[in-house]
Design a protein around this motif. Structure first.
Motif, mmCIF file in Angstrom:
data_model
loop_
_atom_site.group_PDB
_atom_site.id
_atom_site.type_symbol
_atom_site.label_atom_id
_atom_site.label_comp_id
_atom_site.label_asym_id
_atom_site.label_seq_id
_atom_site.Cartn_x
_atom_site.Cartn_y
_atom_site.Cartn_z
ATOM 1 N N SER A 10 0.713 -1.117 -0.048
ATOM 2 C CA SER A 10 0.186 -0.058 0.048
ATOM 3 C C SER A 10 0.733 1.254 0.047
ATOM 4 N N ASN A 13 2.669 1.828 -3.208
ATOM 5 C CA ASN A 13 1.538 2.083 -4.263
ATOM 6 C C ASN A 13 1.357 3.578 -4.276
ATOM 7 N N LYS A 72 -10.766 -9.460 -6.511
ATOM 8 C CA LYS A 72 -9.893 -8.798 -6.975
ATOM 9 C C LYS A 72 -9.650 -9.029 -8.436
ATOM 10 N N THR A 74 -11.081 -7.712 -11.027
ATOM 11 C CA THR A 74 -11.092 -6.523 -11.860
ATOM 12 C C THR A 74 -9.848 -5.596 -11.711
ATOM 13 N N ARG A 75 -9.204 -6.103 -10.690
ATOM 14 C CA ARG A 75 -7.899 -5.347 -10.430
ATOM 15 C C ARG A 75 -6.763 -5.579 -11.603
ATOM 16 N N ASP A 132 -4.032 2.540 2.942
ATOM 17 C CA ASP A 132 -5.342 1.898 2.965
ATOM 18 C C ASP A 132 -6.207 1.982 3.926
ATOM 19 N N ASP A 185 -16.785 -2.902 -2.542
ATOM 20 C CA ASP A 185 -15.571 -2.234 -2.799
ATOM 21 C C ASP A 185 -15.046 -2.574 -4.274
ATOM 22 N N SER A 186 -15.365 -1.515 -5.290
ATOM 23 C CA SER A 186 -14.678 -1.861 -6.510
ATOM 24 C C SER A 186 -13.554 -2.144 -6.843
ATOM 25 N N SER A 187 -12.429 -1.645 -6.067
ATOM 26 C CA SER A 187 -11.139 -1.877 -6.222
ATOM 27 C C SER A 187 -10.605 -3.307 -5.892
ATOM 28 N N ASP A 188 -11.393 -3.696 -4.979
ATOM 29 C CA ASP A 188 -11.486 -5.338 -4.708
ATOM 30 C C ASP A 188 -12.234 -6.437 -5.190
ATOM 31 N N ASN A 189 -13.196 -5.672 -6.116
ATOM 32 C CA ASN A 189 -14.360 -6.421 -6.605
ATOM 33 C C ASN A 189 -15.100 -7.153 -5.560
#
Length: 840
Positions: A10, A13, A72, A74-75, A132, A185-189
């Motif tokens: 994290s 990143n 995840k 979609t990540r 995060d 959570d879209s980032s982790d799907n």
């Protein structure tokens, strides 16, 4: 005891995206590592931990993937620029003595959760550092979270305890899991409940406490039927999401805090890695000795020198004369030469107050001895101030290093020794106040050999010997001579500006209705956007933005805007130029600027203290500034510049027949281009069409887009695109050059000028389109702008040498981009002008 536990992925990143892409001259990306270390050092200062654990994710599935195969999914993968930094960072952290923790089947969050749970069981304090917010669920009495971020290269953290979470979210730390279970959570799907977002989820948990309570009482909850149906339909996904979002405390890792006590760092390994990454300033901040990276090579050389002062300068000169060469370094204190050091089998130190010193220096520079040194220009200028005329040196490591790596921030010898892996011999009896100076002198011989070999390998020896080294002596003469200034007229000009500024202030106050501090963005923002009710364009943390972009966007919205822009323009003129120049006029009535030869990446010379290359000429009031630069009585100024030098260089490099013909036939190149682009005979080209063609001519080699051209010349994007396409059809050689140079740069990693000056372009390897496109624009322009810079440098050397060869008093005193200014006695003016024209 206190444990600092970091989420390595994290923070790396955040660091990577918080700092612009950085790389070494070999193309190793470094911005993520640099930002990570910056954050880590900042956290250690804030937390003062006893132990440090740095958790990293491992590639491959975790237990969450068995619960939900789309977790995840979609990540996007880590960009190569970031991925390539991960193993280097881990290697460096190990060398620095830190414990890194990885666990198959578990994420870094779970490692942090396990350490947090252990801290409660074993009664030690745990501070979690992450970028995060997922880790906020771990906050407890003895567990806090520092949310880290990097902004403009600076590390920032926000402390979260139970009170802070309640203040910000209105829930307890554990209830954050319930919120995320509902919102997903879209980032982790993580799916969450369809139709429920962050605000809705937060309100539900604030009101009902948990998803358990919500689903146990779903039919009786005081909510609208639409929301009730969404919750019912999403029950399975809500509980699945709760599992996915809950950090596990069961990662199989050491639980005792003693396992994370830092080990004794391997300074030599750390120094070697950081040297490879070119983290010189960071090494200094972290107290890592630059010489540590050299220990292996130093040991291999097994060479120990002894330092000693020398007072018998005649004997020293005779020994140097007999050798025919000398490695010499100059030491300056408070801008004045204080000592010299010569390196051979020992380090000979000579103080500048030694009797006969200046005669010795005069003899040394006019004896034919080949002198190898570092950054000769300050020494040249000092000698000129004492009436000594030096000859160019045989080798200047500062200029050689600049040619090899024009992107470096500094060219200190000990840093260069690290960078190129050259040995720094051990030296005995170093004077305490001359440690770095003496070690630098000891490193100089090996440094000369290494840099010479690198230049020779690149075919850049002529660039050093024919351009950069002769130029350093020319620049020293220019700095020494300076430029005469009419101080009294400059003072009157400053008063005139102040009168105008005072009038503008009164006009602004009258329009706003009250007086305030015009230089306070906060007070100005209130005046513009609350009192005058002008439309707000941008806001920052401190209030309304009132920068130039905002004010220019408001032109026409209120008469006060034009007055404010004029006020700012005149205030800058007065403070920077009228007042600023007055402060730097020397006792001789002249301004002695410093010309920087190793600062720009394109090879251009820059000017500082003051910057005489940036005297404003766009503003009518600013143009008055040039009048205050004058010739002394009986002398005159001669000004010569190249006409459209960059376009001529482009015509040559691209071998474009149409453009070459236009120049060879003395056509106005912008009219000729307009004729080609618009399909009209030259006599029908209006000033508007010519100005549009001019924008295309100068924009094309910067890789200008149709969007930017349209904005610059106020036409539609479609029309601008047509201009560019027509231009490239008519000037097919330019089109071929643009295509070829980009491909060549990608293949070789750099571009060159006609004189072999290089600029390395790691940006071309970037997976980021914006960064890659910027690299392509640099690839297009650098050979042209850099060649033009080389040409003016050659001209400066030739003009200086010719004036000197003909025993004229006329002298070169200023260079501004493509322009040279010569100061000459009136009786020499005609001859000097002819020489300048011939040599340029």
């Amino acid at each position: 005891m206190k444990l600092l536990a970091l989420d390595g992925n994290s923070i790396l990143n955040r660091a990577f995206y918080g700092i612009r892409l950085l790389s070494t001259k070999q193309g190793i990306y470094t911005n993520g590592i640099y930002g990570f270390l910056t954050i880590l050092n900042r956290l250690k200062e804030e937390v003062n931990p006893d132990a440090v654990a740095i958790a990293f994710d491992l590639p491959g599935p975790t237990f969450r993937h068995t619960q939900y195969s789309e977790y995840k999914a979609t990540r996007k993968g880590m960009p190569e620029e970031l991925a390539s930094q991960m193993p280097i960072l881990k290697e460096l952290l190990y060398a620095l003595g830190y414990k890194t923790v990885e666990c198959p089947g578990f994420e870094a969050d779970d490692i942090l959760g396990t350490l947090a749970a252990a801290s409660k069981e074993k009664s030690f304090e745990c501070v979690i550092a992450t970028g995060d917010r997922d880790s906020l669920q771990l906050v407890d009495e003895k567990i806090t979270v520092l949310l880290a971020a990097t902004k403009s290269g600076r590390a920032e953290t926000t402390l979260y305890n139970k009170e802070k979470i309640m203040e910000e979210y209105g829930v307890t730390p554990k209830q954050l899991i319930d919120i995320k279970a509902l919102m997903g959570d879209s980032s982790d799907n993580v799916p969450g409940v369809t139709g429920i977002g962050k605000i809705g989820a937060q309100k539900l948990i604030q009101q009902f406490g948990s998803i358990d309570h919500i689903y146990q009482n779903i039919d009786t909850l005081p909510i609208n039927e639409g929301l009730r149906e969404k919750l019912k339909a999403g029950k399975e996904m809500a509980y699945l999401s709760y599992k996915l979002c809950t950090i596990s405390p069961d990662a199989p890792i050491p639980l005792e805090i003693e396992a994370y006590l830092p080990k004794e760092p391997d300074i030599q390994s750390a120094a070697g890695i950081m040297t490879k990454l070119e983290f010189y300033s960071l090494m200094e901040k972290m107290g890592i000795e630059q010489k540590e990276a050299q220990k292996t090579k130093t040991a291999a050389s097994s060479k120990t020198l002894e330092a000693a002062f020398e007072n018998n300068l005649d004997a020293l000169f005779d020994s140097l004369k007999a050798a025919g060469k000398a490695h010499m370094l100059a030491h300056f204190e408070k801008g004045a030469l204080s000592a010299l050091a010569f390196c051979n089998e020992k380090i000979i130190l000579v103080k500048a107050d030694t009797p006969g010193f200046w005669d010795f220096l005069n003899n040394l520079f006019n004896s034919g001895i080949k002198l190898r040194t570092h950054d000769a220009k300050p020494l040249f200028r000092e000698m000129l101030s004492r009436g000594i005329n030096p000859h160019p040196v045989d080798f200047d490591t500062a200029l050689a290093a600049y040619i090899l790596n024009p992107s470096a921030k500094a060219y200190l010898i000990l840093r260069l020794a690290q960078e190129y892996g050259t040995p720094v011999p051990e030296v005995k009896n170093i004077p305490p106040n001359l440690i770095d100076f003496t070690l630098s002198a000891a490193a100089l011989p090996a440094m000369c050999e290494e840099l010479y070999a690198q230049l020779e390998s690149n075919g850049q020896i002529p660039l050093l010997y024919d351009i950069e080294q002769p130029l350093s002596l020319v620049l020293a003469h220019m700095e020494h001579h300076g430029f005469a200034v009419d101080g009294k007229a400059l003072e009157q000009y400053g008063q005139m500006l102040q009168d105008k500024i005072t009038q503008l202030e009164k006009g602004i106050y009258d329009l706003v209705g009250y007086e305030f501090n015009l230089n306070s963005p906060k007070q100005l923002g209130v005046a513009l956007f609350e009192k005058l009710m002008l439309p707000v364009r941008k806001k920052s943390k401190t209030g309304y933005s009132t920068d130039a972009e905002v004010l220019e966007s408001l032109i026409g919205a209120h008469p006060v805007i034009e007055l404010l822009l004029e006020y700012r323009s005149l205030s800058k003129l007065k403070s920077t130029y009228a007042d600023g120049l007055k402060k730097v006029i020397s006792a001789d009535g002249r301004i002695h600027t410093s010309f920087n030869q190793t600062e720009t990446r394109t090879g251009r010379i820059s000017s500082t203290e003051p910057n005489l290359q940036n005297i404003p000429v766009r503003h009518e009031v600013g143009r008055e500034m040039r009048k205050f630069f004058k010739a002394p009585p009986g002398w005159t100024l001669i000004d010569a510049d190249y006409s459209q030098i960059e376009l001529r260089v482009l015509a040559h490099i691209a071998n474009d027949k149409a453009m070459i013909d236009a120049f060879n036939n003395q056509y106005d190149i912008h009219t000729a281009t307009a004729s080609q682009v618009f399909g009209l005979p030259p006599e029908m080209i209006t000033s508007l069409l010519r100005s549009r063609a001019k924008a295309v001519n100068f924009g094309i080699v910067y890789g200008i887009s149709a969007f930017s051209l349209a904005r610059d010349i106020n036409v539609s994007r479609v029309e601008a695109d047509k201009y560019i396409k027509t231009y490239l059809e008519k000037y097919s050689g330019v089109k071929a050059y643009m295509d070829n140079i980009k491909e060549q740069a990608k293949r070789e990693g750099y571009v060159e000028t006609m004189f072999r000056r290089r600029r390395y372009l790691p940006e071309l390897k970037s997976s980021n389109h914006t960064i890659r496109a910027a690299g392509e624009r640099i690839a297009l322009n650098t050979p042209i702008q850099g060649t033009a810079a080389d040409i003016i440098k050659i001209a400066m050397i030739k003009v200086h040498n010719r004036l000197k060869a003909e025993n004229l008093k006329a002298r070169l005193i200023l260079q501004v981009h493509d322009e040279l200014i010569i100061e000459a006695p009136k009786e020499e003016a005609e001859r000097a002008a002819q020489i300048v024209k011939e040599e340029m």
